[in-house]
Design an enzyme around this catalytic site. Structure first.
Site, PDB file in Angstrom:
ATOM      1  N   HIS A  79       9.906 -24.714  11.394  1.00 51.83           N
ATOM      2  CA  HIS A  79      11.352 -24.941  11.319  1.00 51.83           C
ATOM      3  C   HIS A  79      11.806 -26.181  12.111  1.00 51.83           C
ATOM      4  CE1 HIS A  79      11.210 -21.081   9.543  1.00 51.83           C
ATOM      5  NE2 HIS A  79      11.356 -20.355  10.631  1.00 51.83           N
ATOM      6  N   ARG A 138       0.813  -1.219   0.000  1.00 48.99           N
ATOM      7  CA  ARG A 138       0.000   0.000   0.000  1.00 48.99           C
ATOM      8  C   ARG A 138       0.853   1.278   0.000  1.00 48.99           C
ATOM      9  NH1 ARG A 138      -4.518  -0.986   4.461  1.00 48.99           N
ATOM     10  NH2 ARG A 138      -2.656  -1.618   5.564  1.00 48.99           N
ATOM     11  N   LYS A 142       5.523 -19.185   5.672  1.00 53.07           N
ATOM     12  CA  LYS A 142       4.954 -19.682   6.913  1.00 53.07           C
ATOM     13  C   LYS A 142       4.674 -18.478   7.826  1.00 53.07           C
ATOM     14  CE  LYS A 142       7.213 -19.275  10.236  1.00 53.07           C
ATOM     15  NZ  LYS A 142       8.048 -18.340  10.974  1.00 53.07           N
ATOM     16  N   LYS A 176      18.619 -23.583   4.175  1.00 44.07           N
ATOM     17  CA  LYS A 176      19.955 -23.424   4.766  1.00 44.07           C
ATOM     18  C   LYS A 176      20.843 -24.578   4.301  1.00 44.07           C
ATOM     19  CE  LYS A 176      18.278 -21.076   8.927  1.00 44.07           C
ATOM     20  NZ  LYS A 176      18.903 -19.794   9.113  1.00 44.07           N
ATOM     21  N   HIS A 202      12.204 -21.222   5.395  1.00 48.82           N
ATOM     22  CA  HIS A 202      13.572 -20.859   4.990  1.00 48.82           C
ATOM     23  C   HIS A 202      14.627 -21.754   5.633  1.00 48.82           C
ATOM     24  CE1 HIS A 202      13.654 -18.422   8.701  1.00 48.82           C
ATOM     25  NE2 HIS A 202      14.963 -18.435   8.585  1.00 48.82           N
ATOM     26  N   ASP A 258       5.410 -20.044  15.655  1.00 43.27           N
ATOM     27  CA  ASP A 258       6.393 -19.303  14.866  1.00 43.27           C
ATOM     28  C   ASP A 258       7.584 -20.171  14.471  1.00 43.27           C
ATOM     29  OD1 ASP A 258       7.465 -16.880  13.739  1.00 43.27           O
ATOM     30  OD2 ASP A 258       8.820 -16.723  15.454  1.00 43.27           O
ATOM     31  N   LYS A 280      13.502 -16.816  22.268  1.00 37.13           N
ATOM     32  CA  LYS A 280      14.087 -15.502  21.972  1.00 37.13           C
ATOM     33  C   LYS A 280      14.749 -14.978  23.233  1.00 37.13           C
ATOM     34  CE  LYS A 280      11.260 -14.387  18.089  1.00 37.13           C
ATOM     35  NZ  LYS A 280      12.149 -14.856  17.033  1.00 37.13           N
ATOM     36  N   GLU A 313      17.839 -17.944  19.943  1.00 41.55           N
ATOM     37  CA  GLU A 313      17.983 -16.598  19.363  1.00 41.55           C
ATOM     38  C   GLU A 313      18.292 -15.599  20.462  1.00 41.55           C
ATOM     39  OE1 GLU A 313      15.392 -15.612  15.866  1.00 41.55           O
ATOM     40  OE2 GLU A 313      13.991 -16.751  17.086  1.00 41.55           O
TER      41      GLU A 313
HETATM   42  C1  BG6 Z   1      11.352 -16.804  11.351  1.00 39.50           C
HETATM   43  C2  BG6 Z   1      10.616 -16.447  12.603  1.00 39.50           C
HETATM   44  O1  BG6 Z   1      10.642 -17.748  10.602  1.00 39.50           O
HETATM   45  O2  BG6 Z   1      12.622 -17.343  11.688  1.00 39.50           O
HETATM   46  C3  BG6 Z   1      11.406 -15.456  13.427  1.00 39.50           C
HETATM   47  O3  BG6 Z   1       9.352 -15.887  12.255  1.00 39.50           O
HETATM   48  C4  BG6 Z   1      12.794 -15.984  13.689  1.00 39.50           C
HETATM   49  O4  BG6 Z   1      10.749 -15.186  14.654  1.00 39.50           O
HETATM   50  C5  BG6 Z   1      13.455 -16.433  12.394  1.00 39.50           C
HETATM   51  O5  BG6 Z   1      13.546 -14.936  14.300  1.00 39.50           O
HETATM   52  C6  BG6 Z   1      14.765 -17.140  12.685  1.00 39.50           C
HETATM   53  O6  BG6 Z   1      15.430 -17.379  11.485  1.00 39.50           O
HETATM   54  P1  BG6 Z   1      17.023 -17.562  11.454  1.00 39.50           P
HETATM   55  O7  BG6 Z   1      17.314 -17.948  10.051  1.00 39.50           O
HETATM   56  O8  BG6 Z   1      17.602 -16.254  11.867  1.00 39.50           O
HETATM   57  O9  BG6 Z   1      17.314 -18.647  12.451  1.00 39.50           O
END
Ligand code: BG6
Length: 496
Positions: free
Chosen positions: A243, A50, A151, A185, A181, A238, A343, A219
């Site tokens: 993942h 937008r 996702k 990796k 993602h 999340d 986190k 993280e």
């Molecule tokens: C994302 C999550 O899919 O992956 C985030 O929504 C997270 O909350 C991130 O921080 C972590 O990705 P990576 O590649 O930094 O481990």
């Protein structure tokens, strides 16, 4: 997996084009592909949202994003940067407004003439269906059009089925690329090579030789300005639903018959179907939900989860989760998989620890430690095999020590050449290889498992345990393993 440059001209439309994901991950990944000369000359990248952005402003903002996030500095590669920026344009579009799609259609040009168009929805899942419906209404979808969705696909099983059904009525399943993602990796794909291109691990890869598996994705960042999104999601949805479960699947699956998308997805789904449901009271014993309180990370004071964001409000969303998962099948019977992610933990790293059983009989009058395979996914990919060794000495006394054999990809390969997750997956979506993407059934099976945990948390009021930012999570997470006589490994060989 094939590696060839897509022959046809292509359009890549990025919905959410000026969002955080786009500037931090997607455009830097595409820039890396440019640098490696993997983008077809006539590929155009069209950002839309937008926002009222001119092409120039979009390019300037994209450049800022590249400077901060690309693996190679675009200022040192002015020709590559210029070529890349010239591919970019921007269309202001309200995802729900029919008329706005006409302008996008014009910028794309006739898909039949231009070849394949990829619609990448870097948007909240609530917009997936409206965008697809608008694209269909505007006659912007044909049999070649691909859809890439991020996702989380939905919020639970029900909403994910709803999205999958509606999207499937517009795009063919083999043109739908559900992205996780982590699957992009390098270290994650290497799990396939490790398991299936080596003779030595597979015979031991079962309950006879493996004691347990630990998967940690730690993280150090907090939720920061993502709080309003994250607060409705939490760590289970999340990170675990996608993942971590993808990692479980790659570790636990049977060898696929071929490396085709269908064969791989089939084996992953079998793992998800074998996951023992954690429901009812078992959620109290097998899971831990946590939330960070104020603390210190990397020497800096950081606020509690509840004080993050523009409108800090107390909530019981989990920023940490630990789970003891069991896989009820022939190979893994009795081998717990301990999963943990959070986190504002002490440091950023992701690691899989395969803990083997100890030797059955020792000829040494000394304790021996069982072997461990440590697969480091980030920050510096490596594989370590911890083995027992005799320490060299002339004293005549035998001393056994456990040391890692270390294969560091970071030292072995040029770090900038190791593709990042999004780079690999964007490239695959451009060349039409869906091997590393998720099928709807994988996503739905994964939701089934996490939904029962969420229901158990609600029904049995499983408390949120607080942990100071900068720690490795709440004490309850230590207890989860201590009950079984085990401990988290906590990044033991970080300096090797
Ligand atoms: C994302 C999550 O899919 O992956 C985030 O929504 C997270 O909350 C991130 O921080 C972590 O990705 P990576 O590649 O930094 O481990």
């Amino acid at each position: 997996m094939t590696f060839s440059i897509h022959e046809k001209a292509c359009r890549l439309v990025l919905f959410g084009g000026n969002g955080d994901l786009s500037y931090r991950k997607l455009l830097p990944a595409l820039f890396n592909l440019e640098r490696k000369e993997l983008l077809a000359a006539d590929l155009r990248i069209i950002g839309c949202s937008r926002a009222q952005l001119s092409d120039e402003t979009f390019r300037a903002e994209a450049m800022e994003g590249l400077c901060e996030n690309a693996t190679a500095d675009p200022k040192e590669l002015p020709e590559v940067a210029e070529r890349f920026l010239q591919r970019l344009s921007f269309v202001t579009l309200d995802a729900n407004k029919e008329d706005d799609y006409q302008q996008l259609k014009q910028v794309i040009g006739d898909p039949a003439e231009k070849g394949c168009v990829i619609y990448y929805l870097a948007t909240p899942p609530g917009l997936f269906v409206p965008i697809c419906q608008q694209l269909q209404a505007a006659k912007m979808v044909n049999q070649q059009s691909r859809l890439v969705i991020e996702k989380p696909i939905g919020y639970n099983l029900k909403s994910s089925i709803d999205i999958n059904d509606k999207v499937a009525s517009i795009f063919e399943e083999n043109n739908i690329y559900r992205i996780d993602h982590y699957m992009g990796k390098s270290a994650v794909q290497n799990l396939l090579a490790l398991r299936f291109a080596n003779l030595m691990f597979e015979p031991l890869w079962n309950h006879n030789y493996i004691d347990h598996v630990q998967i940690t994705v730690s993280e150090s960042v907090g939720v920061g300005n993502r709080k309003s999104f994250y607060d409705n999601v939490g760590a289970l949805r999340d990170m675990v639903q996608n993942h971590l479960l993808q990692l479980v699947a790659l570790i636990a699956m049977e060898p696929p018959t071929h490396l085709t998308p269908e064969a791989l997805k089939h084996e992953k789904i079998k793992v998800f179907r074998s996951l023992r449901a954690i429901e009812g009271k078992r959620t109290r014993y097998n899971t831990v939900r946590g939330q960070y309180s104020a603390g210190e990370v990397d020497g800096k004071k950081v606020p509690a989860y509840n004080h993050e964001g523009e409108n800090p409000e107390a909530s019981n969303t989990e920023s940490f989760v630990a789970i003891k998962a069991d896989i009820d099948n022939w190979r893994w019977s009795g081998v717990p998989f301990y999963l943990r992610t959070g986190k504002r933990l002490k440091s950023r790293y992701a690691e899989i620890d395969i803990q083997f059983k100890n030797i059955h009989h020792s000829i040494f009058k000394l304790p021996t430690q069982a072997n461990r395979l440590i697969i480091r996914l980030q920050p510096k990919d490596s594989i370590k095999l911890v083995i027992m060794n005799q320490e060299p000495s002339l004293s005549g006394a035998l001393n056994l020590v456990s040391d890692p054999l270390n294969l560091s990809f970071y030292d072995q390969y040029e770090p900038a050449d190791i593709p990042k997750g999004y780079e690999r997956l964007l490239y695959d979506s451009i060349i039409g290889d869906s091997t590393l993407f998720m099928s709807r059934f994988e996503v739905e099976e994964a939701w089934k498992w996490t939904d029962t945990i969420l229901a158990g948390w609600d029904e049995f009021d499983v408390p949120v345990e607080f942990y100071p930012a900068g720690s490795m999570g709440p004490d309850a997470a230590e207890q989860l393993l201590a009950k079984d006589g085990r401990k988290w490994f906590n990044n033991q060989y970080d300096n090797d």
